[in-house]
Motif scaffolding. Structure first.
Motif, PDB file in Angstrom:
ATOM      1  N   GLN A 130      -5.735  -3.885  -1.911  1.00  0.00           N
ATOM      2  CA  GLN A 130      -5.045  -2.697  -2.751  1.00  0.00           C
ATOM      3  C   GLN A 130      -5.787  -1.820  -3.443  1.00  0.00           C
ATOM      4  OE1 GLN A 130      -0.851  -3.324  -2.007  1.00  0.00           O
ATOM      5  NE2 GLN A 130      -2.468  -3.643  -0.422  1.00  0.00           N
ATOM      6  N   LEU A 175       0.798   4.399 -11.398  1.00  0.00           N
ATOM      7  CA  LEU A 175       0.708   5.545 -11.846  1.00  0.00           C
ATOM      8  C   LEU A 175       1.972   5.706 -12.884  1.00  0.00           C
ATOM      9  CD1 LEU A 175      -0.608   8.456 -12.320  1.00  0.00           C
ATOM     10  CD2 LEU A 175       0.888   9.229 -10.362  1.00  0.00           C
ATOM     11  N   PHE A 204      -6.343   1.702  -2.657  1.00  0.00           N
ATOM     12  CA  PHE A 204      -5.159   2.798  -2.804  1.00  0.00           C
ATOM     13  C   PHE A 204      -5.235   3.058  -4.607  1.00  0.00           C
ATOM     14  CE2 PHE A 204      -4.081   0.108   0.592  1.00  0.00           C
ATOM     15  CZ  PHE A 204      -4.017   1.030   1.652  1.00  0.00           C
ATOM     16  N   LEU A 205      -5.827   2.446  -5.343  1.00  0.00           N
ATOM     17  CA  LEU A 205      -5.834   2.453  -6.646  1.00  0.00           C
ATOM     18  C   LEU A 205      -7.118   3.101  -7.207  1.00  0.00           C
ATOM     19  CD1 LEU A 205      -4.379  -0.701  -7.269  1.00  0.00           C
ATOM     20  CD2 LEU A 205      -3.050   1.134  -7.743  1.00  0.00           C
ATOM     21  N   LYS A 206      -8.019   3.492  -6.563  1.00  0.00           N
ATOM     22  CA  LYS A 206      -9.471   3.774  -6.905  1.00  0.00           C
ATOM     23  C   LYS A 206      -9.437   4.834  -8.194  1.00  0.00           C
ATOM     24  CE  LYS A 206     -12.108   2.285  -2.962  1.00  0.00           C
ATOM     25  NZ  LYS A 206     -13.130   2.899  -2.020  1.00  0.00           N
ATOM     26  N   THR A 207      -8.527   5.957  -8.020  1.00  0.00           N
ATOM     27  CA  THR A 207      -8.549   6.930  -9.025  1.00  0.00           C
ATOM     28  C   THR A 207      -7.760   6.676 -10.194  1.00  0.00           C
ATOM     29  OG1 THR A 207      -6.625   7.940  -7.786  1.00  0.00           O
ATOM     30  CG2 THR A 207      -8.686   8.629  -7.103  1.00  0.00           C
ATOM     31  N   LEU A 208      -7.132   5.402 -10.381  1.00  0.00           N
ATOM     32  CA  LEU A 208      -6.364   5.019 -11.530  1.00  0.00           C
ATOM     33  C   LEU A 208      -7.011   3.976 -12.536  1.00  0.00           C
ATOM     34  CD1 LEU A 208      -2.896   4.705  -9.668  1.00  0.00           C
ATOM     35  CD2 LEU A 208      -3.736   6.647 -10.911  1.00  0.00           C
ATOM     36  N   TYR A 253       0.200   2.661  -5.588  1.00  0.00           N
ATOM     37  CA  TYR A 253      -0.161   3.886  -6.313  1.00  0.00           C
ATOM     38  C   TYR A 253       0.893   4.176  -7.172  1.00  0.00           C
ATOM     39  CZ  TYR A 253      -2.458   8.136  -7.662  1.00  0.00           C
ATOM     40  OH  TYR A 253      -3.039   9.173  -8.139  1.00  0.00           O
ATOM     41  N   GLN A 254       2.005   4.811  -6.571  1.00  0.00           N
ATOM     42  CA  GLN A 254       2.978   5.439  -7.509  1.00  0.00           C
ATOM     43  C   GLN A 254       3.487   4.451  -8.522  1.00  0.00           C
ATOM     44  OE1 GLN A 254       3.778   8.633  -7.509  1.00  0.00           O
ATOM     45  NE2 GLN A 254       5.092   8.063  -9.336  1.00  0.00           N
ATOM     46  N   GLN A 275       0.646  -1.225  -0.056  1.00  0.00           N
ATOM     47  CA  GLN A 275      -0.061   0.122  -0.123  1.00  0.00           C
ATOM     48  C   GLN A 275       0.764   1.356  -0.014  1.00  0.00           C
ATOM     49  OE1 GLN A 275      -0.665  -2.572   1.884  1.00  0.00           O
ATOM     50  NE2 GLN A 275      -0.357  -2.080   4.244  1.00  0.00           N
TER      51      GLN A 275
END
Length: 226
Positions: A44, A24, A47-51, A20-21, A16
């Motif tokens: 996980q 991205l 931590f990825l909802k916006t991607l 994300y990074q 976590q």
């Protein structure tokens, strides 16, 4: 940059702080990202909802080899032409991907593997360096293939190669199982220099001496039963 038919399979177990990074940075290179959550304590996905990534969840931890197999099969179903295996912990560098992909795009290899030992110098911790050097000779004794880097998880391969790839070793010994596949299917392969970023957290969670011994016995069993 690579075409949209390139997929990166990212196995993640309790990553976590970095997932994300990692996702991205791959998306920014126009690469489709498949995150395989291998039984993390915290999902996980939160931590990825916006991607815009593909997300697959193993209910229990099955091991990195199993997560890579799940993600590879998923990428094939989505029409991947090239598949990359990429760690979630921040050790692999997206900047290395163009040189990893180039031998495939030039049709000079079916499988390209990263190597941290092809640079004149590399900041590899002392114990890790000598474990890896010993492991490459263990691999050679089992497979007849002598790599410069025994267990580098950064690799890329064609769709036709991925369709032949079947990891049955669920844990870290899948990296040596890959060499048996090279021999069996006569894949063209090469190594390219890559940078591994070592951090205290990833070193604590990385391959231990115990895991190295366990890999050796996993290989003995694989060789006996294959």
């Amino acid at each position: 940059m690579p075409p949209s038919e390139v997929f990166a399979v990212v196995p993640a177990c309790n990553e976590q702080d970095t997932i994300y990074q990692t996702a991205l940075s791959l998306l920014q290179m126009n690469i489709n990202v498949v995150v395989v959550d291998d039984g993390s304590r915290l999902s996980q996905l939160q931590f990825l909802k916006t991607l815009p990534v593909y997300y697959i969840k193993h209910v229990t931890n099955l091991g990195q080899g199993a997560a890579l197999q799940t993600g590879t099969e998923f990428a094939l179903e989505r029409g991947a032409d090239i598949i990359i295996h990429f760690d979630a912990d921040g050790q692999h560098q997206p900047a290395d991907l163009p040189k990893l992909l180039q031998p495939l795009l030039d049709n000079k290899a079916d499988l390209v593997m990263g190597s941290r030992f092809l640079f004149p110098s590399n900041n590899i911790p002392f114990l890790r360096k000598y474990l890896l050097k010993a492991a490459r000779w263990v691999n050679y004794s089992f497979t007849g293939i002598l790599l410069s880097d025994a267990h580098n998880g950064l690799r890329a391969f064609y769709r036709k190669t991925a369709m032949q790839l079947k990891f049955t070793e669920n844990r870290m010994s899948h990296a040596t199982e890959l060499l048996f596949h090279i021999k069996r299917y006569q894949w063209r392969w090469c190594e390219v220099p890559v940078t591994i970023l070592y951090k205290n957290e990833t070193m604590r969670r990385g391959q231990s001496t115990f895991n190295s011994v366990r890999i050796f016995f996993d290989l003995l069993l694989y060789k006996f039963f294959q």
